[in-house]
Scaffold this active site. Structure first.
Site, mmCIF file in Angstrom:
data_model
loop_
_atom_site.group_PDB
_atom_site.id
_atom_site.type_symbol
_atom_site.label_atom_id
_atom_site.label_comp_id
_atom_site.label_asym_id
_atom_site.label_seq_id
_atom_site.Cartn_x
_atom_site.Cartn_y
_atom_site.Cartn_z
ATOM 1 N N LYS B 89 13.052 26.033 -22.836
ATOM 2 C CA LYS B 89 12.936 24.607 -22.496
ATOM 3 C C LYS B 89 11.486 24.125 -22.520
ATOM 4 O O LYS B 89 11.206 22.977 -22.844
ATOM 5 C CB LYS B 89 13.540 24.349 -21.113
ATOM 6 N N GLU B 111 16.185 14.608 -16.724
ATOM 7 C CA GLU B 111 17.463 14.992 -16.124
ATOM 8 C C GLU B 111 17.509 16.511 -16.123
ATOM 9 O O GLU B 111 16.815 17.153 -16.907
ATOM 10 C CB GLU B 111 18.618 14.444 -16.974
ATOM 11 N N SER B 377 17.700 32.858 -25.238
ATOM 12 C CA SER B 377 17.066 31.598 -24.829
ATOM 13 C C SER B 377 16.420 31.638 -23.450
ATOM 14 O O SER B 377 15.502 30.880 -23.171
ATOM 15 C CB SER B 377 18.089 30.465 -24.892
#
Ligand SMILES: Cc1ncc(COP(=O)(O)O)c(C=O)c1O
Lengths: 258, 398
Positions: B89, B111, B377
């Site tokens: 991220k 968000e 990830s």
């Protein structure tokens, strides 16, 4: 096809137009036509019927909550079209359907236009339908059924874009009073007055109605000084939450305005 | 066929910017400027430095030998779990914070579902000295307490969202509403390849560093830049978009996108959007979307908080519909089994999201001479509570 009720309204009445928004299926599933009748009797000039959506992005807490209740009550476009069958024998004020694009897409856009025109709807507000797509894909269908699409402008909309919107509009322009979601308490300030008079000074061919944050007689009257009229939504939804019977709630709220 | 975005903001029939006028100036400003800002040499230099010295890139491409043996093929793990804050991220948030500064924005909103994107955003806001407000569904703030505490420690304001179903989609709605109410000083750092154009393209570009590195690293290790498979999990689709990016035009590379089947695709408790979704509009984008017949958006389910989004990025909708990528749905149970397997075979505890990609290894049947790159990830630290509860319940049921 009879002349569009919206066009006629703006020809006949040049100011102080009162446009009331309410959510279909709220507070009770079958209140839709009752509310329409009372609004006409109490002197509203036009109405926007909100088609409830699970994710109303541009709406504040009051209208969000009314959407949720309406969905729990079982409201849908299909149901709304059924409720509006025969409505033109009972009310004559212009009716606009307002809602987000996704439920309309699933219903089928052409079928939506066809059914809406058949029950006597005059136009739509579909805030998340983009311009380019409107021109290419949707405009011909709307025209085929004699329906208007109403666009929004905000204090951040550039003059060039306002002129583009004016050229594409065929009934009125919805002037959002300030950068906000629906129902915010708008303090009238100099910036806002400057925005109102700037737009008024553009000499647009379409009339303007001001919405968002208009909640009572003073804010309604102030808006009417800068535009052809104003739109009240959240404050009306709150009025419908009063303990009295729905017709009584509509009447007493409209009395405070006119 | 072209798999990138076209000049109208579409991937095939998906994408676009289905937004109310109130958002138009913000989104238009971004659309006009994102490419030119991202191409500035000074921007690139600052970004590359941060990716190296702050995020810790390049992340290793690790040949997982015991895992390879287990599946009788050659498996490399792209170690996005080793990034600062524990997932991919941050590749996106580092890029967007630099962009926000160049746009002169003073206030950042985001968000978050599981809290990974929220933490990555709070982190870069601390780094840049910008105000940070994170919207998070109230239910998620309760499920993901430690991430809420981390964001607060980093100086962010976390606002629990009580509208709608009180999870990721509602947090996204609330962030968009905040943006409507702050049209001038605020930048919205969206957490995946979703939202109106240009977000899906911009986020994919920031994540594309993943596949750029894979090509280089694979050349060093295998003497070829091109693997046979690239496997990644898909929530909104940002880690997959980054891992696929530089392979989209390589027809010999099989792209495998792994969605969360939850309790099973047909159980009514699933997040497998490519199977269960129909074309619709969510958060400003035309894409595949889980919804009722009446077009009301439904709440997905997965054990992994990062995969339960009712839509999927528009590029993935296009990859699914055109057949360029193969979509596989993995259940909670299979993902949790794969999580334990990687922990025990390689000494790496993966995030539950990434474990869905791992569980797809048994489905793809790669041969012994083939090379599989799997995008790991994120790491499993954030999931420890969920993992322990899951295995306790499983043991109790035995
Ligand atoms: C570790 C990890 N992987 C994957 C995802 C899913 O997001 P995306 O599909 O955008 O990569 C998340 C989201 O929170 C995540 O934390």
């Amino acid at each position: 096809m009879p002349q569009n009720r919206l066009t006629r309204l703006f020809q006949e009445k040049s100011g102080n137009l009162l446009n009331i928004y309410f959510t279909a299926g709220y507070p009770k599933l079958d209140d839709t036509v009752t509310i329409l009748e009372e609004l006409e009797a109490a002197g509203a000039d036009l109405v926007e019927i909100g088609m409830p959506f699970s994710d109303p992005l541009a709406d504040g807490p009051t209208i969000q909550a009314s959407n949720q209740v309406a969905l729990e009550n079982g409201m849908s476009i299909r149901k709304l079209m059924a409720q509006l069958q025969g409505v033109r024998e009972r009310v004559s004020l212009p009716i606009i359907l307002m809602g987000y694009l996704n439920p309309v897409m699933q219903y089928g856009f052409e079928r939506f236009c066809q059914d809406a025109a058949a029950v006597g709807v005059d136009g739509f507000i579909l805030p998340d339908l983009p311009f380019a797509e409107y021109e290419e894909e949707y405009k011909p269908i709307l025209e085929k059924y004699g329906l208007s699409l109403i666009f929004l402008i905000t204090p951040q909309t550039s003059e060039a874009r306002i002129r583009q919107i004016d050229a594409l509009s065929s009934s009125f322009i919805y002037m959002v009073s300030s950068a906000s979601t629906t129902g915010s308490q708008v303090q009238t300030n100099e910036g806002q007055q400057a925005y109102f008079s700037k737009v008024k000074g553009l000499g647009l061919r379409n009339p303007l109605l001001i919405g968002f944050g208009i909640s009572d007689r003073p804010s309604f009257e102030l808006a009417c000084q800068s535009a052809h009229g104003a739109i009240i939504g959240s404050a009306f939804i709150k009025a419908l939450q009063q303990p009295a019977e729905v017709r009584e709630n509509v009447r007493s709220f409209l009395k405070t305005l006119r | 066929m072209n798999y990138g975005v076209d000049e109208r903001g579409y991937y095939g029939q998906f994408g676009g910017a289905y937004i109310p006028e109130m958002l138009y100036p913000n989104v238009e400003e971004l659309r006009e400027q994102y490419l030119s800002i991202m191409q500035e040499p000074a921007f690139q230099q600052e970004l590359q430095e941060l990716l190296r010295d702050y995020v810790g890139r390049p992340t290793p491409l690790y040949h997982a030998k015991r895992l390879s043996e287990r599946y009788n093929t050659k498996i490399y793990l792209k170690r996005e779990d080793l990034n600062h804050t524990g997932a991919h991220k941050i590749n996106n948030t580092v890029g967007q914070i630099l962009l926000a500064k160049r746009l002169g924005k003073k206030r950042i909103i985001a968000e978050t579902g599981a809290g990974q994107h929220g933490v990555a955003t709070a982190t870069v806001c601390a780094l840049a000295g910008l105000e940070c407000i994170v919207y998070m569904g109230k239910i998620d703030t309760e499920r993901q307490r430690p991430n809420v505490e981390k964001m607060r420690l980093l100086g962010a304001t976390v606002i629990p969202v009580t509208s709608g179903s009180q999870t990721l989609k509602d947090a996204t709605n609330e962030a968009i509403r905040d943006w409507i109410n702050h049209p001038e000083d605020t930048h919205y750092i969206i957490g995946s390849v979703v939202g109106p154009h240009p977000y899906p393209d911009m986020v994919a570009r920031f994540q594309s560093v993943i596949s750029a590195e894979i090509r280089k690293q694979l050349l060093e290790k295998e003497g070829r830049e091109i693997p046979d498979y690239v496997v990644a999990c898909v929530g909104g689709g940002s880690n997959a978009a980054g891992a696929f990016y530089h392979f989209l035009g390589e027809p010999t590379v099989q792209l495998v996108a792994v969605e969360a089947a939850g309790l099973g695709v047909d159980t009514g408790h699933s997040a497998a959007t490519s199977v269960l979704g129909k074309t619709g509009i969510i958060h400003g984008s035309k894409t595949l979307l889980m919804q009722t017949e009446d077009g009301q958006i439904t709440e997905p389910y997965s054990i992994s908080a990062g995969l339960d989004y009712p839509g999927v990025g528009p590029q993935h909708a296009h990859l699914a519909q055109s057949g360029r990528a193969r979509f596989i749905a993995i259940t909670d149970a299979d993902a949790m089994e794969a999580l334990r397997e990687l922990s025990r075979l390689e000494g790496i505890i993966p995030a539950i999201e990434s474990s869905h990609a791992l569980a797809a290894l048994k489905e793809i049947n790669a041969g012994p001479d083939q090379v599989v790159v799997l995008n790991l990830s994120g790491r499993g630290d954030k999931d420890l509570n969920t993992i322990l509860t899951y295995f306790e319940q499983q043991d109790a049921a035995k």
